[in-house]
Design an enzyme around this catalytic site. Structure first.
Site, PDB file in Angstrom:
ATOM      1  N   GLY A  16     -17.265  -7.615 -27.224  1.00 59.08           N
ATOM      2  CA  GLY A  16     -16.691  -8.862 -26.696  1.00 59.08           C
ATOM      3  C   GLY A  16     -16.872  -9.988 -27.696  1.00 59.08           C
ATOM      4  O   GLY A  16     -17.916 -10.103 -28.330  1.00 59.08           O
ATOM      5  N   ARG A  77     -13.408  -2.615 -28.881  1.00 62.19           N
ATOM      6  CA  ARG A  77     -14.417  -1.586 -28.641  1.00 62.19           C
ATOM      7  C   ARG A  77     -13.750  -0.289 -29.090  1.00 62.19           C
ATOM      8  O   ARG A  77     -12.606  -0.037 -28.727  1.00 62.19           O
ATOM      9  CB  ARG A  77     -14.815  -1.559 -27.167  1.00 62.19           C
ATOM     10  N   ASP A 108     -25.348  -4.536 -28.530  1.00 56.74           N
ATOM     11  CA  ASP A 108     -26.065  -3.258 -28.638  1.00 56.74           C
ATOM     12  C   ASP A 108     -25.172  -2.075 -29.024  1.00 56.74           C
ATOM     13  O   ASP A 108     -25.543  -1.252 -29.856  1.00 56.74           O
ATOM     14  CB  ASP A 108     -26.747  -2.934 -27.296  1.00 56.74           C
ATOM     15  N   THR A 130     -23.283 -12.217 -28.798  1.00 56.21           N
ATOM     16  CA  THR A 130     -22.774 -11.948 -27.450  1.00 56.21           C
ATOM     17  C   THR A 130     -23.162 -13.101 -26.546  1.00 56.21           C
ATOM     18  O   THR A 130     -24.280 -13.631 -26.648  1.00 56.21           O
ATOM     19  CB  THR A 130     -23.306 -10.623 -26.866  1.00 56.21           C
ATOM     20  N   ASP A 132     -23.917 -12.851 -23.613  1.00 59.12           N
ATOM     21  CA  ASP A 132     -24.805 -12.386 -22.539  1.00 59.12           C
ATOM     22  C   ASP A 132     -26.291 -12.648 -22.798  1.00 59.12           C
ATOM     23  O   ASP A 132     -27.091 -12.596 -21.874  1.00 59.12           O
ATOM     24  CB  ASP A 132     -24.614 -10.872 -22.325  1.00 59.12           C
ATOM     25  N   ASP A 134     -28.305 -10.614 -24.185  1.00 61.05           N
ATOM     26  CA  ASP A 134     -28.927  -9.387 -23.662  1.00 61.05           C
ATOM     27  C   ASP A 134     -29.417  -8.444 -24.757  1.00 61.05           C
ATOM     28  O   ASP A 134     -29.552  -7.247 -24.544  1.00 61.05           O
ATOM     29  CB  ASP A 134     -27.928  -8.644 -22.753  1.00 61.05           C
ATOM     30  N   ARG A 176     -22.897  -9.312 -17.956  1.00 61.53           N
ATOM     31  CA  ARG A 176     -23.028  -7.849 -17.835  1.00 61.53           C
ATOM     32  C   ARG A 176     -24.289  -7.501 -17.049  1.00 61.53           C
ATOM     33  O   ARG A 176     -24.414  -7.920 -15.914  1.00 61.53           O
ATOM     34  CB  ARG A 176     -23.041  -7.205 -19.230  1.00 61.53           C
TER      35      ARG A 176
HETATM   36  O1  F6P Z   1     -20.407  -8.804 -23.175  1.00 61.61           O
HETATM   37  C1  F6P Z   1     -19.659  -9.943 -22.990  1.00 61.61           C
HETATM   38  C2  F6P Z   1     -18.866  -9.856 -21.713  1.00 61.61           C
HETATM   39  O2  F6P Z   1     -18.104 -11.032 -21.584  1.00 61.61           O
HETATM   40  C3  F6P Z   1     -19.702  -9.609 -20.448  1.00 61.61           C
HETATM   41  O3  F6P Z   1     -20.315 -10.787 -19.990  1.00 61.61           O
HETATM   42  C4  F6P Z   1     -18.661  -9.053 -19.526  1.00 61.61           C
HETATM   43  O4  F6P Z   1     -19.266  -8.199 -18.577  1.00 61.61           O
HETATM   44  C5  F6P Z   1     -17.783  -8.249 -20.447  1.00 61.61           C
HETATM   45  O5  F6P Z   1     -17.985  -8.752 -21.757  1.00 61.61           O
HETATM   46  C6  F6P Z   1     -16.321  -8.334 -20.133  1.00 61.61           C
HETATM   47  O6  F6P Z   1     -15.654  -7.457 -20.955  1.00 61.61           O
HETATM   48  P1  F6P Z   1     -14.085  -7.432 -21.181  1.00 61.61           P
HETATM   49  O7  F6P Z   1     -13.758  -8.499 -22.177  1.00 61.61           O
HETATM   50  O8  F6P Z   1     -13.805  -6.081 -21.691  1.00 61.61           O
HETATM   51  O9  F6P Z   1     -13.439  -7.732 -19.860  1.00 61.61           O
END
Ligand code: F6P
Length: 332
Positions: A16, A77, A108, A130, A132, A134, A176
């Site tokens: 992300g 990804r 990660d 990120t 998050d 995390d 997340r």
């Molecule tokens: O890891 C960053 C994040 O924005 C999380 O907070 C969220 O769960 C996820 O990515 C959303 O992913 P996507 O952009 O694939 O919807």
């Protein structure tokens, strides 16, 4: 350490996007070029290694991106890169492009890829990017401060309207599996209750009774923050809209739900995110220049340090229980 001097560094952003990624790309590029090392920007994360989609970066090609959210290298990804064949292909494509060191800006999942590629002979450095917050090895990740600021701005606006109508606002924030955005936003915005995936909670005790008690003190509008990890990871738990309906039924306080979603990922990076990105980008190039790879850059006790990638990934992140106590005690 390898004896050979690094000649070409690749840089990619993966997973992300996070505000501050551009500042990291700029820092890596300029530090490397300044030391006579060529730089290739790899597009769409590890996918760009699969497709050999990359371009030489110059001092000027990273001008005017410092203040931009998102990532000018795009991100993705990449499921193909999880397999050994994918990593092998990535390694071959790096070699074909002359890339003998790689900086991976991501989370990660991206660092696992960086480790696999390091083991195949391309020294990689991971920079924690990120929203998050995390990444266990780092007290802080690039993008978190900006996302928190965005969440806070949005929740302040929700407070205005909740207060005007004597309503309860249930706000779902991102993160997340991690409750950091929720806890920090909860303190910054005066939430009555914050629900996070790391901690047990009881809806009756932590929301319904607390709201009823608070109403006897003369308060009639409420902010409840719920981390997406609570609503998304437990299929038995209600979503933010159902939670708002439940609160309304149990307390009689009219309630509305707002899911902040991807708005938290965008926007111009905060000074903290820009500065950290610049520092970590610079640090990463210095590691590669010394012939060091397979490392994660991190913040520990406020200082920039680095860890073996596997060691960093195996660390456990814990909730800041002091902050949770603060949040709960002053939210009455
Ligand atoms: O890891 C960053 C994040 O924005 C999380 O907070 C969220 O769960 C996820 O990515 C959303 O992913 P996507 O952009 O694939 O919807």
């Amino acid at each position: 350490m390898s004896g050979k001097k690094v000649q070409t560094i690749g840089v990619l952003t993966s997973g992300g996007d996070a505000p501050g990624m551009n500042a990291a790309i700029r820092s890596v590029t300029r530090t490397a070029l300044n030391r006579g090392i060529r730089v290739k920007g790899v597009y769409k994360g590890f996918q760009g290694l699969m497709d050999s989609s990359m371009q030489d970066l110059s001092i000027r090609s990273v001008s005017n991106i410092l203040h931009e959210g998102g990532t000018t290298l795009f991100t993705a990804r990449c499921p193909e890169f999880i397999s050994d064949a994918g990593v092998e292909k990535g390694m071959q494509n790096c070699k074909a492009a002359g890339i003998d060191g790689l900086v991976v800006c991501g989370g990660d999942g991206s660092f696992r890829g960086a480790r696999d590629l390091s083991l195949k002979g391309i020294p990689c450095i991971g920079i924690p990017c990120t929203i998050d917050n995390d990444i266990s090895s780092s007290e802080y990740t690039i993008g978190f401060d900006t996302a928190l600021r965005t969440a806070m701005d949005c929740i302040d606006r929700l407070r205005d309207t909740s207060q005007s109508h004597d309503r309860c606002s249930v706000v779902e924030v991102m993160g997340r599996h991690c409750g950091d955005i929720a806890i920090h936003a909860g303190i910054a915005c005066g939430a009555l209750t914050v629900l996070v995936p790391e901690l047990k909670f009881d809806l009756e005790r932590d929301i319904i009774k607390k709201m009823n008690n608070t109403m006897t003190n003369g308060k009639h509008h409420f902010i409840i923050i719920v981390a997406e990890g609570v609503t998304h990871l437990d299929s038995n738990f209600m979503n933010a809209h159902e939670l708002a309906a439940y609160i309304e039924k149990e307390t009689g306080v009219e309630s509305r739900a707002t899911v902040l979603g991807h708005i938290q990922r965008g926007g111009t990076p905060s000074p903290r995110d820009r500065i950290l990105a610049a520092h970590m980008g610079h640090y990463s190039v210095e590691l590669l220049e010394k012939g060091i790879g397979n490392r994660l850059v991190a913040v520990q006790d406020g200082k920039i340090v680095d860890f073996d990638i596997l060691e960093g990934l195996s660390m456990k992140k814990t909730v800041d229980s002091d902050l949770v106590r603060v949040c709960n005690e002053i939210s009455i």
